[in-house]
Design a protein around this motif. Structure first.
Motif, PDB file in Angstrom:
ATOM      1  N   PHE A   1       0.821  -1.213   0.000  1.00 15.82           N
ATOM      2  CA  PHE A   1       0.000   0.000   0.000  1.00 15.82           C
ATOM      3  C   PHE A   1       0.854   1.263   0.000  1.00 15.82           C
ATOM      4  CE2 PHE A   1      -2.276   3.368   2.224  1.00 15.82           C
ATOM      5  CZ  PHE A   1      -3.535   3.347   1.639  1.00 15.82           C
ATOM      6  N   GLY A   2       1.694   1.415   1.000  1.00 17.56           N
ATOM      7  CA  GLY A   2       2.458   2.643   1.149  1.00 17.56           C
ATOM      8  C   GLY A   2       3.487   2.859   0.067  1.00 17.56           C
ATOM      9  N   LYS A   3       4.213   1.820  -0.286  1.00 13.13           N
ATOM     10  CA  LYS A   3       5.270   1.949  -1.287  1.00 13.13           C
ATOM     11  C   LYS A   3       4.696   2.341  -2.636  1.00 13.13           C
ATOM     12  CE  LYS A   3       9.428  -0.416  -2.951  1.00 13.13           C
ATOM     13  NZ  LYS A   3      10.261  -1.647  -2.822  1.00 13.13           N
ATOM     14  N   ALA A   4       3.523   1.802  -2.991  1.00 10.25           N
ATOM     15  CA  ALA A   4       2.888   2.177  -4.253  1.00 10.25           C
ATOM     16  C   ALA A   4       2.415   3.625  -4.207  1.00 10.25           C
ATOM     17  CB  ALA A   4       1.729   1.236  -4.555  1.00 10.25           C
ATOM     18  N   HIS A   5       1.782   4.026  -3.110  1.00  7.92           N
ATOM     19  CA  HIS A   5       1.349   5.421  -2.991  1.00  7.92           C
ATOM     20  C   HIS A   5       2.541   6.379  -3.085  1.00  7.92           C
ATOM     21  CE1 HIS A   5      -2.946   5.627  -2.335  1.00  7.92           C
ATOM     22  NE2 HIS A   5      -2.896   4.609  -1.494  1.00  7.92           N
ATOM     23  N   ASN A   6       3.677   5.960  -2.581  1.00  7.45           N
ATOM     24  CA  ASN A   6       4.856   6.837  -2.593  1.00  7.45           C
ATOM     25  C   ASN A   6       5.283   7.219  -4.010  1.00  7.45           C
ATOM     26  OD1 ASN A   6       5.101   7.005   0.169  1.00  7.45           O
ATOM     27  ND2 ASN A   6       6.702   5.451   0.332  1.00  7.45           N
ATOM     28  N   ILE A   7       4.980   6.375  -4.977  1.00  7.40           N
ATOM     29  CA  ILE A   7       5.308   6.708  -6.369  1.00  7.40           C
ATOM     30  C   ILE A   7       4.622   8.010  -6.753  1.00  7.40           C
ATOM     31  CG2 ILE A   7       5.011   5.981  -8.775  1.00  7.40           C
ATOM     32  CD1 ILE A   7       5.212   3.078  -7.759  1.00  7.40           C
ATOM     33  N   ALA A   8       3.366   8.160  -6.322  1.00  5.70           N
ATOM     34  CA  ALA A   8       2.642   9.402  -6.595  1.00  5.70           C
ATOM     35  C   ALA A   8       3.082  10.526  -5.661  1.00  5.70           C
ATOM     36  CB  ALA A   8       1.141   9.168  -6.455  1.00  5.70           C
ATOM     37  N   LEU A   9       3.258  10.215  -4.385  1.00  6.28           N
ATOM     38  CA  LEU A   9       3.556  11.265  -3.402  1.00  6.28           C
ATOM     39  C   LEU A   9       4.838  12.015  -3.740  1.00  6.28           C
ATOM     40  CD1 LEU A   9       2.657   9.585   0.027  1.00  6.28           C
ATOM     41  CD2 LEU A   9       1.242  11.036  -1.440  1.00  6.28           C
ATOM     42  N   ARG A  10       5.834  11.325  -4.236  1.00  5.81           N
ATOM     43  CA  ARG A  10       7.102  11.985  -4.546  1.00  5.81           C
ATOM     44  C   ARG A  10       6.964  12.962  -5.713  1.00  5.81           C
ATOM     45  NH1 ARG A  10       9.056   6.621  -3.126  1.00  5.81           N
ATOM     46  NH2 ARG A  10      10.300   6.800  -1.209  1.00  5.81           N
ATOM     47  N   THR A  11       5.900  12.810  -6.490  1.00  5.40           N
ATOM     48  CA  THR A  11       5.642  13.727  -7.596  1.00  5.40           C
ATOM     49  C   THR A  11       4.717  14.857  -7.190  1.00  5.40           C
ATOM     50  OG1 THR A  11       5.946  11.965  -9.236  1.00  5.40           O
ATOM     51  CG2 THR A  11       4.699  13.907  -9.930  1.00  5.40           C
ATOM     52  N   VAL A  12       3.671  14.532  -6.454  1.00  2.00           N
ATOM     53  CA  VAL A  12       2.619  15.523  -6.199  1.00  2.00           C
ATOM     54  C   VAL A  12       3.051  16.638  -5.257  1.00  2.00           C
ATOM     55  CG1 VAL A  12       0.824  13.826  -6.638  1.00  2.00           C
ATOM     56  CG2 VAL A  12       1.563  14.235  -4.271  1.00  2.00           C
ATOM     57  N   VAL A  13       4.101  16.434  -4.481  1.00  4.97           N
ATOM     58  CA  VAL A  13       4.542  17.497  -3.575  1.00  4.97           C
ATOM     59  C   VAL A  13       4.928  18.762  -4.340  1.00  4.97           C
ATOM     60  CG1 VAL A  13       5.260  15.996  -1.679  1.00  4.97           C
ATOM     61  CG2 VAL A  13       6.878  16.499  -3.527  1.00  4.97           C
ATOM     62  N   ASP A  14       5.213  18.616  -5.623  1.00  8.93           N
ATOM     63  CA  ASP A  14       5.538  19.771  -6.458  1.00  8.93           C
ATOM     64  C   ASP A  14       4.433  20.101  -7.455  1.00  8.93           C
ATOM     65  OD1 ASP A  14       8.140  20.180  -5.352  1.00  8.93           O
ATOM     66  OD2 ASP A  14       8.836  18.445  -6.495  1.00  8.93           O
ATOM     67  N   GLU A  15       3.328  19.346  -7.400  1.00 11.80           N
ATOM     68  CA  GLU A  15       2.238  19.557  -8.356  1.00 11.80           C
ATOM     69  C   GLU A  15       1.028  20.253  -7.751  1.00 11.80           C
ATOM     70  OE1 GLU A  15       2.540  15.988 -11.658  1.00 11.80           O
ATOM     71  OE2 GLU A  15       1.253  15.687  -9.903  1.00 11.80           O
ATOM     72  N   ALA A  16       0.781  20.040  -6.449  1.00 14.03           N
ATOM     73  CA  ALA A  16      -0.451  20.546  -5.835  1.00 14.03           C
ATOM     74  C   ALA A  16      -0.212  20.806  -4.353  1.00 14.03           C
ATOM     75  CB  ALA A  16      -1.582  19.529  -6.011  1.00 14.03           C
ATOM     76  N   PRO A  17      -0.995  21.713  -3.749  1.00 19.30           N
ATOM     77  CA  PRO A  17      -0.845  21.972  -2.318  1.00 19.30           C
ATOM     78  C   PRO A  17      -1.464  20.891  -1.436  1.00 19.30           C
ATOM     79  CG  PRO A  17      -2.560  23.371  -3.225  1.00 19.30           C
ATOM     80  CD  PRO A  17      -1.926  22.660  -4.385  1.00 19.30           C
ATOM     81  N   TYR A  18      -2.360  20.066  -2.026  1.00 22.88           N
ATOM     82  CA  TYR A  18      -3.046  19.040  -1.245  1.00 22.88           C
ATOM     83  C   TYR A  18      -3.120  17.737  -2.029  1.00 22.88           C
ATOM     84  CZ  TYR A  18      -4.502  23.350   0.999  1.00 22.88           C
ATOM     85  OH  TYR A  18      -4.493  24.595   1.589  1.00 22.88           O
ATOM     86  N   HIS A  19      -3.069  16.638  -1.277  1.00 26.16           N
ATOM     87  CA  HIS A  19      -3.146  15.317  -1.894  1.00 26.16           C
ATOM     88  C   HIS A  19      -4.052  14.432  -1.053  1.00 26.16           C
ATOM     89  CE1 HIS A  19      -1.859  11.888  -4.315  1.00 26.16           C
ATOM     90  NE2 HIS A  19      -1.806  11.204  -3.183  1.00 26.16           N
ATOM     91  N   ILE A  20      -4.828  13.584  -1.744  1.00 29.44           N
ATOM     92  CA  ILE A  20      -5.695  12.626  -1.059  1.00 29.44           C
ATOM     93  C   ILE A  20      -5.180  11.210  -1.290  1.00 29.44           C
ATOM     94  CG2 ILE A  20      -8.029  11.709  -0.809  1.00 29.44           C
ATOM     95  CD1 ILE A  20      -9.076  14.303  -2.035  1.00 29.44           C
ATOM     96  N   VAL A  21      -4.869  10.520  -0.208  1.00 31.84           N
ATOM     97  CA  VAL A  21      -4.620   9.082  -0.256  1.00 31.84           C
ATOM     98  C   VAL A  21      -5.987   8.422  -0.144  1.00 31.84           C
ATOM     99  CG1 VAL A  21      -3.595   7.114   0.925  1.00 31.84           C
ATOM    100  CG2 VAL A  21      -2.317   9.257   0.723  1.00 31.84           C
TER     101      VAL A  21
END
Length: 276
Positions: free
Chosen positions: A69-89
């Motif tokens: 679960f977490g490792k797969a989500h991290n693929i997105a998280l490492r990108t979105v920190v520079d794409e949007a101010p908020y992210h939903i898991v």
């Protein structure tokens, strides 16, 4: 930033339920992007979701292995920190009505000291899921997993406090353990606290990340937005999942300690303070 809100869903042999989760997120006026991170053993699901994947707001990533679960989500998280101010898991078994993303977004815009929100979570029949918790101890988990309900009498008060059942789930509350079924996170908080712990395959990754975010920001239960969750408690039904649960618990407690520390629950109701 390019988007207002991004989201990620980890897929693994999912059924039709995931389409409701995807549709729920797409029904918003905000600028959005959704990452579908597929841990399934083959690409059949890509065909099943072809109509969604054609949407330019969606990026489908096939991992070719079950990363967890977490490792797969991290693929997105490492990108979105520079794409949007908020992210939903976002869990694949969650759905919600139009307007909920806007409610959460607007609240976070007004409260820069808040790093993470969990909305009110309901079963499909409308009953409340108690998904705010105290920082866990091995005893809490043992009682919930292995002790029959009719023998829990002497421990009922402890377990009710653990799941905030002695509190009003219609009020904003602070908690350092918020469910991973829907984590509305300020990406600036991820830059400070880090991402999911890759060593935790599944279970406890939400407790670990919320606890780290809480070092820098408030982490709140926010009942003014509502979602629905098909809650399965898989570790109680599958021996394989129970083993994964126990391994994840070992990683978590090895990091945070095997006894509850001084990080106690706040008993403040935050409605007035948060302008609600």
């Amino acid at each position: 930033m390019e988007y207002d809100v991004t989201a990620s869903i980890v897929l693994y042999k999912n059924n039709e339920v995931v389409k409701a989760a995807i549709s729920s997120f797409l029904k918003t006026r905000k600028r959005i992007k959704l990452y579908l991170l597929d841990n399934s053993p083959d690409r059949i699901l890509e065909t099943d979701l072809a109509d969604f994947i054609a949407d330019p707001r969606i990026e489908y990533i096939y991992n070719g292995a079950n990363l967890g679960f977490g490792k797969a989500h991290n693929i997105a998280l490492r990108t979105v920190v520079d794409e949007a101010p908020y992210h939903i898991v976002l869990n694949p078994d969650v759905y919600f009505n139009e307007g909920q993303v806007e409610i959460l977004y607007d609240f976070m815009e007004k409260t820069p000291d808040v790093g993470q929100l969990l909305p009110k979570v309901l079963y499909p029949d409308g009953s409340v899921q108690h998904l705010c918790k105290l920082d866990p101890t091995p005893l809490d988990l043992f009682l919930r997993r292995f002790v029959p309900s009719f023998l829990l009498g002497p421990f009922r008060k402890r377990l009710d406090a653990f799941e905030y059942k002695d509190r009003d789930y219609n009020q904003i509350m602070e908690s350092t353990f918020l469910s991973g079924c829907f984590m509305f996170i300020r990406t600036a908080a991820l830059k400070k606290a880090g991402y999911f712990d890759d060593r935790i395959f599944m279970y406890f990754e939400d407790a670990d990340l919320t606890r780290r975010i809480a070092k820098y920001y408030k982490t709140l239960y926010f009942p003014h937005a509502v979602i629905y969750h098909h809650y399965a408690r898989g570790a109680h039904k599958s021996f394989k999942l129970m083993i994964i649960f126990m391994k994840s618990a070992f990683v978590y407690f090895s990091k945070w300690g095997w006894y509850r520390n001084g990080n106690k629950r706040s008993d403040r109701m935050l409605t007035a303070k948060m302008g609600r």
